[in-house]
Design a protein around this motif. Structure first.
Motif, mmCIF file in Angstrom:
data_model
loop_
_atom_site.group_PDB
_atom_site.id
_atom_site.type_symbol
_atom_site.label_atom_id
_atom_site.label_comp_id
_atom_site.label_asym_id
_atom_site.label_seq_id
_atom_site.Cartn_x
_atom_site.Cartn_y
_atom_site.Cartn_z
ATOM 1 N N SER A 37 0.532 -1.231 -0.192
ATOM 2 C CA SER A 37 -0.115 0.063 -0.137
ATOM 3 C C SER A 37 1.320 1.644 -0.363
ATOM 4 C CB SER A 37 -0.831 0.074 0.978
ATOM 5 O OG SER A 37 -0.617 -0.015 1.974
ATOM 6 N N GLN A 38 1.736 1.515 0.601
ATOM 7 C CA GLN A 38 3.028 2.431 0.884
ATOM 8 C C GLN A 38 3.783 2.881 -0.898
ATOM 9 O OE1 GLN A 38 5.918 1.036 4.009
ATOM 10 N NE2 GLN A 38 4.368 2.369 5.662
ATOM 11 N N ALA A 39 4.254 1.270 -1.256
ATOM 12 C CA ALA A 39 4.812 1.243 -2.252
ATOM 13 C C ALA A 39 3.126 1.915 -3.490
ATOM 14 C CB ALA A 39 5.426 0.331 -3.078
ATOM 15 N N ASN A 40 2.388 1.560 -3.592
ATOM 16 C CA ASN A 40 0.782 2.469 -4.304
ATOM 17 C C ASN A 40 0.979 3.589 -4.579
ATOM 18 O OD1 ASN A 40 0.561 -0.296 -5.224
ATOM 19 N ND2 ASN A 40 -1.119 -0.900 -4.090
ATOM 20 N N ALA A 41 0.850 4.279 -2.519
ATOM 21 C CA ALA A 41 0.285 5.570 -2.607
ATOM 22 C C ALA A 41 1.970 6.704 -3.548
ATOM 23 C CB ALA A 41 0.421 6.224 -1.152
ATOM 24 N N LEU A 42 2.914 5.869 -3.634
ATOM 25 C CA LEU A 42 4.400 6.822 -4.320
ATOM 26 C C LEU A 42 3.296 6.476 -5.367
ATOM 27 C CD1 LEU A 42 7.167 5.701 -2.201
ATOM 28 C CD2 LEU A 42 6.422 8.001 -2.461
ATOM 29 N N ILE A 43 3.122 5.426 -6.317
ATOM 30 C CA ILE A 43 2.665 5.374 -7.162
ATOM 31 C C ILE A 43 1.615 6.447 -7.707
ATOM 32 C CG2 ILE A 43 2.248 3.841 -9.505
ATOM 33 C CD1 ILE A 43 4.998 3.457 -8.475
ATOM 34 N N LEU A 44 1.014 6.585 -6.941
ATOM 35 C CA LEU A 44 -0.438 7.369 -7.391
ATOM 36 C C LEU A 44 0.269 9.032 -7.309
ATOM 37 C CD1 LEU A 44 -3.308 7.438 -7.937
ATOM 38 C CD2 LEU A 44 -3.547 7.929 -5.376
ATOM 39 N N ALA A 45 0.825 9.372 -6.355
ATOM 40 C CA ALA A 45 1.829 10.184 -6.539
ATOM 41 C C ALA A 45 2.447 10.519 -7.790
ATOM 42 C CB ALA A 45 2.571 10.577 -4.943
ATOM 43 N N GLU A 46 2.986 10.448 -8.201
ATOM 44 C CA GLU A 46 3.714 9.602 -9.190
ATOM 45 C C GLU A 46 2.956 10.518 -10.244
ATOM 46 O OE1 GLU A 46 6.880 7.289 -11.724
ATOM 47 O OE2 GLU A 46 5.197 6.492 -10.936
ATOM 48 N N GLN A 47 2.269 10.050 -10.511
ATOM 49 C CA GLN A 47 1.529 10.300 -11.839
ATOM 50 C C GLN A 47 0.759 11.631 -11.574
ATOM 51 O OE1 GLN A 47 0.821 8.259 -14.294
ATOM 52 N NE2 GLN A 47 1.555 7.466 -13.057
ATOM 53 N N LEU A 48 0.630 11.856 -9.323
ATOM 54 C CA LEU A 48 0.623 13.615 -9.909
ATOM 55 C C LEU A 48 1.533 15.406 -10.429
ATOM 56 C CD1 LEU A 48 -0.715 16.402 -8.653
ATOM 57 C CD2 LEU A 48 -0.312 15.704 -6.466
ATOM 58 N N VAL A 49 2.695 14.576 -9.930
ATOM 59 C CA VAL A 49 4.443 14.562 -10.185
ATOM 60 C C VAL A 49 4.648 15.434 -11.873
ATOM 61 C CG1 VAL A 49 6.588 15.036 -10.284
ATOM 62 C CG2 VAL A 49 4.857 14.263 -8.039
ATOM 63 N N LEU A 50 3.783 14.497 -12.593
ATOM 64 C CA LEU A 50 4.437 13.595 -14.296
ATOM 65 C C LEU A 50 3.606 15.070 -14.249
ATOM 66 C CD1 LEU A 50 4.482 9.906 -14.929
ATOM 67 C CD2 LEU A 50 5.812 11.477 -14.752
ATOM 68 N N LYS A 51 2.288 15.942 -14.127
ATOM 69 C CA LYS A 51 1.603 16.412 -14.278
ATOM 70 C C LYS A 51 2.285 17.884 -14.101
ATOM 71 C CE LYS A 51 -1.884 14.536 -16.141
ATOM 72 N NZ LYS A 51 -2.228 14.091 -16.848
ATOM 73 N N ASN A 52 3.839 18.288 -13.321
ATOM 74 C CA ASN A 52 3.812 19.249 -12.903
ATOM 75 C C ASN A 52 5.240 20.021 -14.049
ATOM 76 O OD1 ASN A 52 6.645 21.198 -11.955
ATOM 77 N ND2 ASN A 52 4.865 21.007 -9.994
#
Length: 230
Positions: A79-94
């Motif tokens: 679940s921690q790894a999944n949260a980081l993967i989800l955050a990566e999708q947000l960062v890619l919009k930067n």
């Protein structure tokens, strides 16, 4: 190992992480973070020292690790790894390319310490998640973490779903992908009662239950899904 032993082992591991990521940290800070007494933290620090971890005490300042001491990579839960993967999708919009590179490099390092099975799940989740940034989104969901786990482990999921007319129905679904639109999170899933892929708004999902029964994975990418069904 009883529950107390498990909690203490988890706390000792977390204290190691804190020591590794901070220059100095006090017993009071650790006690507040883990909701235990300062005396308990003193005992935990002694236990780590007895295990061979070179912890230095700076009077009036706190604890620090001996310079040059390296702790083996911390294992992330799924679940921690999944949260980081989800955050990566947000960062890619930067729009800052250097920021994107730094974060994606960091996520690659996270993936590197995962077990192969968890690494495969993390990559699957990254492929099955689309994100459109909207800082004004008001609708929320409490189910993303559970749905990520159901998606990557191919678990059937039972939900109560409210449609646009306010009618509630019980569904058994096969989670396929998570998509963040400018308005809300959507789940793409095969609905067993409708016998077709459907979109489900996460804020309309209630009483979600990830079942122990698994389903046969859908052998296509998210892009292939869009090409075929839209």
């Amino acid at each position: 190992m009883n529950t107390n032993d498990t909690k203490r082992l988890s706390r000792l591991t977390a204290i190691l992480t804190q020591l590794q990521t901070k220059r100095l940290i006090t017993a009071t800070t650790l006690a507040d973070k883990f909701n235990v007494s300062v005396r308990t933290i003193y005992r935990d620090i002694r236990a780590l020292e007895q295990a061979g971890v070179p912890i230095l005490t700076e009077d009036g300042k706190g604890y620090t690790l001996m310079d040059g001491y390296k702790i083996p990579p911390v294992m992330f839960s799924e679940s921690q790894a999944n949260a980081l993967i989800l955050a990566e999708q947000l960062v890619l919009k930067n729009r800052d390319s250097s920021f994107i590179k730094d974060y994606t490099d960091a996520v690659d390092k996270v993936k590197a310490v995962l077990k192969q099975a968890d690494k495969d799940k993390a990559n699957l989740l990254a492929d099955r998640t689309r994100f459109e940034q909207n800082i004004n989104r008001e609708r929320n969901s409490d189910n993303i973490s559970q749905l990520q786990q159901a998606l990557t482990n191919f678990y059937l999921t039972k939900i109560d779903y409210t449609n646009e007319q306010g009618k509630i129905s019980n569904r058994i679904i096969e989670p396929f992908a998570l998509i963040s639109t400018t308005e809300n999170w959507l789940l793409v899933a095969w609905c067993r009662s409708r016998k077709e892929f459907r979109f489900f708004r996460l804020d309309r999902i209630a009483n979600l239950q990830v079942l122990a029964e698994s389903f046969t994975p859908h052998k296509m990418t998210l892009q292939e899904y869009f090409d075929k069904y839209h």
